[in-house]
Design an enzyme around this catalytic site. Structure first.
Site, mmCIF file in Angstrom:
data_model
loop_
_atom_site.group_PDB
_atom_site.id
_atom_site.type_symbol
_atom_site.label_atom_id
_atom_site.label_comp_id
_atom_site.label_asym_id
_atom_site.label_seq_id
_atom_site.Cartn_x
_atom_site.Cartn_y
_atom_site.Cartn_z
ATOM 1 N N ARG A 130 -10.740 -13.386 7.510
ATOM 2 C CA ARG A 130 -12.133 -14.121 6.633
ATOM 3 C C ARG A 130 -13.022 -15.188 7.406
ATOM 4 O O ARG A 130 -13.945 -15.254 6.869
ATOM 5 C CB ARG A 130 -11.570 -14.584 5.411
ATOM 6 C CG ARG A 130 -11.239 -13.505 4.471
ATOM 7 C CD ARG A 130 -10.467 -14.061 3.266
ATOM 8 N NE ARG A 130 -9.025 -14.668 3.511
ATOM 9 C CZ ARG A 130 -8.588 -15.634 2.717
ATOM 10 N NH1 ARG A 130 -8.931 -15.846 1.554
ATOM 11 N NH2 ARG A 130 -7.218 -15.852 3.232
ATOM 12 N N TYR A 157 0.745 -1.172 0.054
ATOM 13 C CA TYR A 157 -0.130 0.021 -0.071
ATOM 14 C C TYR A 157 0.893 1.272 0.113
ATOM 15 O O TYR A 157 2.100 1.069 -0.056
ATOM 16 C CB TYR A 157 -0.760 -0.026 1.569
ATOM 17 C CG TYR A 157 -2.161 -0.688 1.029
ATOM 18 C CD1 TYR A 157 -3.357 -0.151 0.902
ATOM 19 C CD2 TYR A 157 -2.224 -2.187 1.098
ATOM 20 C CE1 TYR A 157 -4.415 -1.148 0.671
ATOM 21 C CE2 TYR A 157 -3.501 -2.975 0.993
ATOM 22 C CZ TYR A 157 -4.382 -2.232 0.652
ATOM 23 O OH TYR A 157 -5.510 -3.187 0.409
ATOM 24 N N LYS A 216 -7.836 -29.379 -0.593
ATOM 25 C CA LYS A 216 -8.959 -28.485 -0.535
ATOM 26 C C LYS A 216 -9.911 -29.175 0.919
ATOM 27 O O LYS A 216 -11.036 -29.528 0.854
ATOM 28 C CB LYS A 216 -10.133 -28.924 -1.832
ATOM 29 C CG LYS A 216 -9.623 -27.994 -3.016
ATOM 30 C CD LYS A 216 -10.859 -27.904 -4.114
ATOM 31 C CE LYS A 216 -10.471 -26.983 -5.104
ATOM 32 N NZ LYS A 216 -11.332 -27.052 -6.213
ATOM 33 N N CYS A 276 -12.086 -18.779 -0.841
ATOM 34 C CA CYS A 276 -12.282 -18.565 -2.208
ATOM 35 C C CYS A 276 -12.016 -17.209 -2.562
ATOM 36 O O CYS A 276 -12.101 -16.918 -3.948
ATOM 37 C CB CYS A 276 -13.640 -19.232 -2.483
ATOM 38 S SG CYS A 276 -15.098 -18.324 -1.598
#
Length: 684
Positions: free
Chosen positions: A356, A197, A478, A382
């Site tokens: 998340r 940033y 996964k 995801c």
């Protein structure tokens, strides 16, 4: 609670502020208290999310990063005094939970600002550029340490910030910190010498080529970040904590080029040697905590790890940097809570940062405390709902405007940050609702219907729930997707939903006149015009066990095809990708953090990729392909996997009392399936 987790629930201090435990909610754009990409105001949705997390056994909460200069409308964050009064009135609710609140302030994005096609049009058209300047001044928003290319677009370059603009921004940090302190906030976090940033861009040699007091030497490159904390400490006192979001190592090879885990490369940003020096330098300047991960926007998968990244991917580097400072250090990035607890117990870490997972389940920490880990709805990494900024060759950020303005929603939890639109409303007329198909769409529909007071009945033609998600979650890496499948199956049991397995419904009329939800998924597209197409293995068949040889051609370089090729390579096989478009994963909805990892992994591991190529023929030992110029070439192989997409396959059309859900309505990603199922269940 698992005893191994106990170190996470011990008190600690940041400066003179004591926290009840070491769980930290790290900032995510969209969970802001003063609005995100809109006129600044006290944001009720952001406050609701932060309060919900705080109620669930979290020690420190950090809302989404708040630009001191708002990219939209060019507002300075300190000018709207009312929202600080609103925040002050809300703070007692937050403090009643026992949690502490640090508000994260950011200097902005610089060259990392996610330019879209609309923004390119605004910038490149002189008239539109002038007209749009009052509400989106891209020249100011994208300005950085030195003239450099934007991460997303070649059409909107970044100019050099002036010294006057830097001083103006430093003063804005000071003013905002004073107002936040007066509102009762426990501290601030500066964003940041982190993730490439704007503040970080000043510290990084490959971006900062200035020859004034803000460039050149180590001290000059870090001057911007140092002046900010000094200004805040002078205005707010030494006891008002100031944390710093900090990337230990940039993991960057060059503009738009990251370094993968384990890769040997030459660092163009901050290497570990400089980081050891910088961490102490920033501590001595006045920062009270380092909230750490790795990466830049050029190596975005470190700060926003997709499922392909290893668990605890940043932990080792954060543990190393702790040795060079005396202030608390927090690690974030695919952290396993148990591994984080071990590090805290060993004195290698002070706090554990999570982000998340809170979008998927705001109560997940409480469920850990209560010994109910199986009830946690898992984040599957995801980025489809929270951060689906995507990019591929020749295209800037290809993301719906509603997604750009609505970050921090969640693909697996339709309610998160969408409570006005997605909320459980009890029915006044309970019905028996038959659901044909027991995949994720069918199960989500049943779950919401049951919570509303209906009686759903699932009819699944196979012997287990899951549908195509069984195949979608099959690859070795996964595990999080398999956790989600297990969570849904458990929900069916916990809610007492009737499930009829090995029950194929051919005619929905046989289910009576009541509501019927059809969730029968999609069928794979077959390339019938290609000679030898019958020799190909369909993607889902491969994922559910059909064997393939050593050299495998994967036809289709979208996300599914690339993930299959990645899995084949992990198994030691030799995949070759054939894709008709000019880039891999050239599709909307797939975050750049995810897609860039796969593209760069294939390049590093020399997986052959044939772009702008179409399949001409399949033979037993090779495929023939046609290039863009019309020439043909052969690829020897043992097997061919077809991954060219799917077509909706409803067993009945939408009609009176017949609803379509998931891929049988429109083929999409998991977010489309879950959100659509939720909305359908709310209509009945």
């Amino acid at each position: 609670m698992d005893e191994r987790l106990q170190p996470l629930f011990t008190p600690w201090k940041i400066g003179n502020v004591e926290l009840k435990n070491r769980i930290v909610l790290t900032s995510m754009g969209g969970t802001d208290l003063f609005g995100w990409m809109e006129k600044n105001h006290f944001d009720e949705a952001g406050a609701r999310f932060i309060l919900e997390v705080a109620k669930n056994n979290v020690g420190l909460v950090l809302p989404g990063c708040q630009p001191v200069y708002n990219p939209m409308f060019g507002q300075w964050l300190y000018k709207n005094k009312k929202m600080y009064r609103d925040l002050a009135a809300w703070m007692p609710k937050l403090h009643a939970t026992g949690a502490k609140l640090f508000v994260q302030l950011t200097a902005g994005f610089g060259r990392s600002f996610t330019v879209s096609k609309l923004m390119e049009d605004l910038y490149t058209n002189p008239v539109l550029r002038r007209v749009s300047k009052p509400f989106m001044d891209l020249d100011r928003i994208c300005a950085t340490a030195s003239p450099t290319p934007n991460r997303w677009s070649d059409k909107v370059p970044s100019r050099e910030m002036t010294v006057e603009e830097i001083h103006e921004m430093v003063d804005a940090f000071r003013r905002c910190a004073v107002l936040l302190q007066e509102a009762g906030v426990d501290g601030v976090e500066i964003h940041a010498v982190h993730e490439g940033y704007l503040l970080d861009q000043f510290t990084l040699p490959y971006v900062n080529r200035r020859n004034d007091e803000y460039g050149g030497s180590f001290e000059n490159r870090y001057r911007f970040a140092v002046e900010i904390v000094q200004a805040i400490k002078q205005a707010c006192g030494k006891d008002f904590p100031v944390s710093l979001r900090y990337s230990v190592v940039s993991k960057t090879k060059g503009f738009r080029e990251g370094a993968l885990p384990g890769e040997e490369y030459t660092e163009v940003g901050r290497d570990m040697a400089e980081s050891e020096r910088a961490a102490k330098y920033l501590q001595d300047a006045g920062y009270d905590m380092l909230n750490c991960d790795n990466g830049t926007y050029d190596a975005w998968y470190w700060a926003h790890p997709p499922i392909y990244m290893p668990e605890n991917c940043n932990l080792e580097d954060v543990e190393h940097i702790k040795q060079f400072v005396d202030i608390p250090v927090v690690a974030a990035g695919r952290l396993d809570p148990r591994v984080a607890a071990d590090a805290i117990a060993a004195g290698k870490l002070d706090g554990a940062g999570f982000a998340r997972q809170f979008l998927a389940d705001q109560a997940w920490v409480t469920k850990l405390v209560e010994g109910r880990p199986e009830d946690i709805r898992p984040c599957i990494l995801c980025h489809n709902g929270c951060f689906n900024m995507c990019h591929y060759k020749g295209v800037p950020n290809d993301q719906e405007l509603t997604d750009s303005l609505g970050l921090s929603r969640c693909a697996v939890n339709a309610e998160t940050m969408q409570w006005k639109k997605h909320r459980i409303v009890k029915t006044s007329a309970p019905k028996t609702v038959h659901i044909v198909g027991g995949g994720i769409g069918g199960m989500e529909t049943a779950r919401v219907l049951k919570l509303r007071g209906h009686e759903p009945v699932i009819h699944e033609r196979s012997g287990e729930l899951g549908g195509t998600f069984i195949a979608a979650s099959a690859e070795s890496y996964k595990g999080k997707l398999r956790d989600l499948l297990a969570w849904y199956r458990r929900q069916m049991d916990e809610l007492g939903i009737e499930v009829r397995l090995n029950d194929e419904v051919r005619d929905v009329a046989a289910l009576g006149a009541g509501p019927v939800v059809v969730a029968t998924g999609a069928r794979p597209k077959v390339m019938r015009s290609v000679p030898g197409h019958e020799l190909m293995v369909e993607a889902c068949d491969y994922l559910t066990g059909t064997p393939v040889g050593d050299c495998v051609v994967v036809v289709g370089g979208g996300l599914t095809g690339c993930e299959i090729a990645y899995e084949l390579a992990l198994q030691g096989k030799h995949p070759v990708i054939v894709e008709m478009k000019d880039d891999l994963i050239a599709q909307t909805g797939v975050c750049l953090a995810n897609s860039s990892y796969l593209r760069e992994w294939f390049a590093l591991h020399e997986v052959p990729v044939h772009l702008e190529a179409t399949l001409a023929e399949v033979r037993s030992d090779a495929v023939a392909c046609r290039a863009k110029d019309g020439s043909t070439f052969e690829i020897p192989c043992d097997s061919v996997i077809s991954s060219v997409g799917y077509s909706p396959a409803p067993i009945a059309p939408k009609g009176k009392n017949v609803y379509l859900v998931g891929d049988c309505k429109e083929v999409g990603n998991l977010r489309n399936v879950i959100w659509g199922a939720y909305e359908t269940a709310m209509k009945i």
